[in-house]
Design a protein around this motif. Structure first.
Motif, PDB file in Angstrom:
ATOM      1  N   LEU A 185      21.704  38.341  35.425  1.00 57.43           N
ATOM      2  CA  LEU A 185      20.303  38.572  35.763  1.00 57.43           C
ATOM      3  C   LEU A 185      20.061  39.980  36.303  1.00 57.43           C
ATOM      4  O   LEU A 185      18.919  40.361  36.545  1.00 57.43           O
ATOM      5  CB  LEU A 185      19.831  37.551  36.794  1.00 57.43           C
ATOM      6  N   GLY A 186      21.140  40.722  36.531  1.00 56.79           N
ATOM      7  CA  GLY A 186      21.007  42.074  37.070  1.00 56.79           C
ATOM      8  C   GLY A 186      20.836  42.104  38.576  1.00 56.79           C
ATOM      9  O   GLY A 186      20.415  43.119  39.130  1.00 56.79           O
ATOM     10  N   LEU A 187      21.169  41.011  39.254  1.00 54.78           N
ATOM     11  CA  LEU A 187      21.040  40.959  40.714  1.00 54.78           C
ATOM     12  C   LEU A 187      22.191  41.666  41.412  1.00 54.78           C
ATOM     13  O   LEU A 187      22.022  42.224  42.494  1.00 54.78           O
ATOM     14  CB  LEU A 187      20.973  39.507  41.190  1.00 54.78           C
ATOM     15  N   ILE A 188      23.370  41.574  40.827  1.00 52.01           N
ATOM     16  CA  ILE A 188      24.552  42.259  41.349  1.00 52.01           C
ATOM     17  C   ILE A 188      25.215  42.991  40.187  1.00 52.01           C
ATOM     18  O   ILE A 188      24.891  42.737  39.020  1.00 52.01           O
ATOM     19  CB  ILE A 188      25.551  41.298  42.031  1.00 52.01           C
ATOM     20  N   HIS A 189      26.136  43.872  40.534  1.00 53.63           N
ATOM     21  CA  HIS A 189      26.777  44.689  39.509  1.00 53.63           C
ATOM     22  C   HIS A 189      28.284  44.710  39.735  1.00 53.63           C
ATOM     23  O   HIS A 189      28.744  44.753  40.873  1.00 53.63           O
ATOM     24  CB  HIS A 189      26.222  46.107  39.542  1.00 53.63           C
ATOM     25  N   ALA A 190      29.018  44.679  38.648  1.00 56.41           N
ATOM     26  CA  ALA A 190      30.469  44.761  38.690  1.00 56.41           C
ATOM     27  C   ALA A 190      30.918  45.925  37.819  1.00 56.41           C
ATOM     28  O   ALA A 190      30.187  46.360  36.930  1.00 56.41           O
ATOM     29  CB  ALA A 190      31.095  43.459  38.182  1.00 56.41           C
ATOM     30  N   VAL A 191      32.093  46.406  38.104  1.00 54.34           N
ATOM     31  CA  VAL A 191      32.731  47.362  37.205  1.00 54.34           C
ATOM     32  C   VAL A 191      33.806  46.592  36.455  1.00 54.34           C
ATOM     33  O   VAL A 191      34.210  45.502  36.876  1.00 54.34           O
ATOM     34  CB  VAL A 191      33.323  48.573  37.971  1.00 54.34           C
ATOM     35  N   ARG A 192      34.238  47.121  35.352  1.00 54.61           N
ATOM     36  CA  ARG A 192      35.245  46.443  34.532  1.00 54.61           C
ATOM     37  C   ARG A 192      36.550  47.222  34.549  1.00 54.61           C
ATOM     38  O   ARG A 192      36.561  48.442  34.530  1.00 54.61           O
ATOM     39  CB  ARG A 192      34.755  46.303  33.088  1.00 54.61           C
ATOM     40  N   THR A 193      37.640  46.471  34.569  1.00 54.36           N
ATOM     41  CA  THR A 193      38.963  47.083  34.478  1.00 54.36           C
ATOM     42  C   THR A 193      39.261  47.370  33.012  1.00 54.36           C
ATOM     43  O   THR A 193      38.486  46.972  32.121  1.00 54.36           O
ATOM     44  CB  THR A 193      40.041  46.125  35.024  1.00 54.36           C
ATOM     45  N   GLY A 194      40.380  48.018  32.758  1.00 53.58           N
ATOM     46  CA  GLY A 194      40.805  48.262  31.379  1.00 53.58           C
ATOM     47  C   GLY A 194      40.988  46.973  30.603  1.00 53.58           C
ATOM     48  O   GLY A 194      40.798  46.934  29.393  1.00 53.58           O
ATOM     49  N   GLY A 195      41.315  45.892  31.287  1.00 55.64           N
ATOM     50  CA  GLY A 195      41.461  44.582  30.668  1.00 55.64           C
ATOM     51  C   GLY A 195      40.159  43.794  30.659  1.00 55.64           C
ATOM     52  O   GLY A 195      40.166  42.589  30.422  1.00 55.64           O
ATOM     53  N   ASN A 196      39.034  44.442  30.940  1.00 60.73           N
ATOM     54  CA  ASN A 196      37.691  43.864  30.941  1.00 60.73           C
ATOM     55  C   ASN A 196      37.484  42.799  32.026  1.00 60.73           C
ATOM     56  O   ASN A 196      36.653  41.910  31.885  1.00 60.73           O
ATOM     57  CB  ASN A 196      37.323  43.302  29.559  1.00 60.73           C
ATOM     58  N   GLN A 197      38.248  42.883  33.107  1.00 58.54           N
ATOM     59  CA  GLN A 197      38.044  41.968  34.234  1.00 58.54           C
ATOM     60  C   GLN A 197      37.004  42.557  35.179  1.00 58.54           C
ATOM     61  O   GLN A 197      36.942  43.764  35.383  1.00 58.54           O
ATOM     62  CB  GLN A 197      39.355  41.742  34.987  1.00 58.54           C
ATOM     63  N   ARG A 198      36.211  41.673  35.777  1.00 54.70           N
ATOM     64  CA  ARG A 198      35.190  42.109  36.728  1.00 54.70           C
ATOM     65  C   ARG A 198      35.845  42.500  38.043  1.00 54.70           C
ATOM     66  O   ARG A 198      36.716  41.804  38.544  1.00 54.70           O
ATOM     67  CB  ARG A 198      34.205  40.967  37.017  1.00 54.70           C
ATOM     68  N   ARG A 199      35.313  43.577  38.600  1.00 61.57           N
ATOM     69  CA  ARG A 199      35.682  43.986  39.949  1.00 61.57           C
ATOM     70  C   ARG A 199      34.389  44.360  40.663  1.00 61.57           C
ATOM     71  O   ARG A 199      33.513  45.003  40.097  1.00 61.57           O
ATOM     72  CB  ARG A 199      36.632  45.194  39.953  1.00 61.57           C
ATOM     73  N   TYR A 200      34.283  43.924  41.914  1.00 57.74           N
ATOM     74  CA  TYR A 200      33.067  44.145  42.690  1.00 57.74           C
ATOM     75  C   TYR A 200      33.354  45.079  43.861  1.00 57.74           C
ATOM     76  O   TYR A 200      34.379  44.927  44.542  1.00 57.74           O
ATOM     77  CB  TYR A 200      32.535  42.814  43.240  1.00 57.74           C
ATOM     78  N   ARG A 201      32.410  45.999  44.088  1.00 60.43           N
ATOM     79  CA  ARG A 201      32.491  46.837  45.283  1.00 60.43           C
ATOM     80  C   ARG A 201      32.199  45.937  46.476  1.00 60.43           C
ATOM     81  O   ARG A 201      31.369  45.033  46.408  1.00 60.43           O
ATOM     82  CB  ARG A 201      31.461  47.972  45.237  1.00 60.43           C
ATOM     83  N   ARG A 202      32.851  46.174  47.578  1.00 65.52           N
ATOM     84  CA  ARG A 202      32.639  45.375  48.789  1.00 65.52           C
ATOM     85  C   ARG A 202      31.172  45.408  49.218  1.00 65.52           C
ATOM     86  O   ARG A 202      30.644  44.427  49.731  1.00 65.52           O
ATOM     87  CB  ARG A 202      33.527  45.866  49.924  1.00 65.52           C
ATOM     88  N   ALA A 203      30.520  46.523  48.996  1.00 65.72           N
ATOM     89  CA  ALA A 203      29.115  46.654  49.392  1.00 65.72           C
ATOM     90  C   ALA A 203      28.217  45.665  48.658  1.00 65.72           C
ATOM     91  O   ALA A 203      27.141  45.324  49.147  1.00 65.72           O
ATOM     92  CB  ALA A 203      28.637  48.083  49.153  1.00 65.72           C
ATOM     93  N   GLU A 204      28.642  45.169  47.493  1.00 60.98           N
ATOM     94  CA  GLU A 204      27.853  44.175  46.754  1.00 60.98           C
ATOM     95  C   GLU A 204      27.717  42.876  47.548  1.00 60.98           C
ATOM     96  O   GLU A 204      26.828  42.071  47.275  1.00 60.98           O
ATOM     97  CB  GLU A 204      28.471  43.877  45.381  1.00 60.98           C
ATOM     98  N   LEU A 205      28.594  42.680  48.535  1.00 60.81           N
ATOM     99  CA  LEU A 205      28.488  41.487  49.387  1.00 60.81           C
ATOM    100  C   LEU A 205      27.133  41.434  50.084  1.00 60.81           C
ATOM    101  O   LEU A 205      26.581  40.353  50.287  1.00 60.81           O
ATOM    102  CB  LEU A 205      29.622  41.451  50.420  1.00 60.81           C
ATOM    103  N   ARG A 206      26.581  42.608  50.429  1.00 64.77           N
ATOM    104  CA  ARG A 206      25.253  42.639  51.056  1.00 64.77           C
ATOM    105  C   ARG A 206      24.184  42.141  50.101  1.00 64.77           C
ATOM    106  O   ARG A 206      23.242  41.480  50.517  1.00 64.77           O
ATOM    107  CB  ARG A 206      24.899  44.054  51.504  1.00 64.77           C
ATOM    108  N   ARG A 207      24.314  42.481  48.818  1.00 65.69           N
ATOM    109  CA  ARG A 207      23.333  42.000  47.845  1.00 65.69           C
ATOM    110  C   ARG A 207      23.401  40.484  47.735  1.00 65.69           C
ATOM    111  O   ARG A 207      22.375  39.807  47.666  1.00 65.69           O
ATOM    112  CB  ARG A 207      23.549  42.662  46.486  1.00 65.69           C
ATOM    113  N   VAL A 208      24.609  39.935  47.731  1.00 68.51           N
ATOM    114  CA  VAL A 208      24.751  38.474  47.654  1.00 68.51           C
ATOM    115  C   VAL A 208      24.190  37.832  48.911  1.00 68.51           C
ATOM    116  O   VAL A 208      23.503  36.808  48.833  1.00 68.51           O
ATOM    117  CB  VAL A 208      26.222  38.068  47.410  1.00 68.51           C
ATOM    118  N   ALA A 209      24.439  38.428  50.069  1.00 71.20           N
ATOM    119  CA  ALA A 209      23.873  37.893  51.319  1.00 71.20           C
ATOM    120  C   ALA A 209      22.341  37.924  51.256  1.00 71.20           C
ATOM    121  O   ALA A 209      21.680  36.970  51.684  1.00 71.20           O
ATOM    122  CB  ALA A 209      24.383  38.697  52.520  1.00 71.20           C
TER     123      ALA A 209
END
Length: 151
Positions: free
Chosen positions: A32-56
């Motif tokens: 939905l575009g509410l949070i954002h992840a970056v992708r590893t070379g293996g296409n796995q999601r990784r989240y910046r710790r700061a995204e925790l505030r968006r989830v809160a």
């Protein structure tokens, strides 16, 4: 360290545990575009710790009854998808007080109706103001009032 430094990123499982939501909820929020992840070379999601505030922020907004569309509209007002800080939180949530007050008023009204219902004891489907709220067809009597056409 950059914001995409692997040392500052959390896997979806670790992020979900820290955020108190399921991994499927995170994937949905991301879709939905509410949070954002970056992708590893293996296409796995990784989240910046700061995204925790968006989830809160999402969880707080949902707890007072905002839809995810309303949450997205609020978060979209932040420049460049920024993580909400204290000032953002105050600005974005300032209109929520009225919504909370309205919810409290509705619950108080329901409580009063429930108290009256307990005193009444009728449990009548055709007359109950709680169970059969605003049912215009109830005025015509008990039972089904609308017919259907057989094929």
């Amino acid at each position: 360290m950059t914001s995409h430094d692997p040392a500052t990123l959390l896997s979806i499982g670790d992020f979900a545990a820290r955020a108190g939501v399921t991994a499927s909820a995170l994937r949905y929020y991301e879709s939905l575009g509410l949070i954002h992840a970056v992708r590893t070379g293996g296409n796995q999601r990784r989240y910046r710790r700061a995204e925790l505030r968006r989830v809160a922020f999402i969880r707080a907004a949902r707890s007072i009854g905002l839809s995810l569309d309303e949450v997205k509209a609020s978060l979209d007002r932040l420049p460049d998808g920024r993580i909400p800080d204290r000032a953002d939180w105050q600005r974005l949530s300032s209109g929520w007080s009225r919504r909370i007050e309205d919810r409290i008023a509705r619950l108080r009204s329901l409580q009063q109706e429930l108290d009256e219902c307990i005193g009444c004891g009728c449990l009548s489907i055709s007359k109950c103001a709680i169970y059969n709220l605003s049912d215009a067809k109830a005025e015509e009597g008990a039972g089904p009032r609308l017919g259907f056409k057989a094929d």
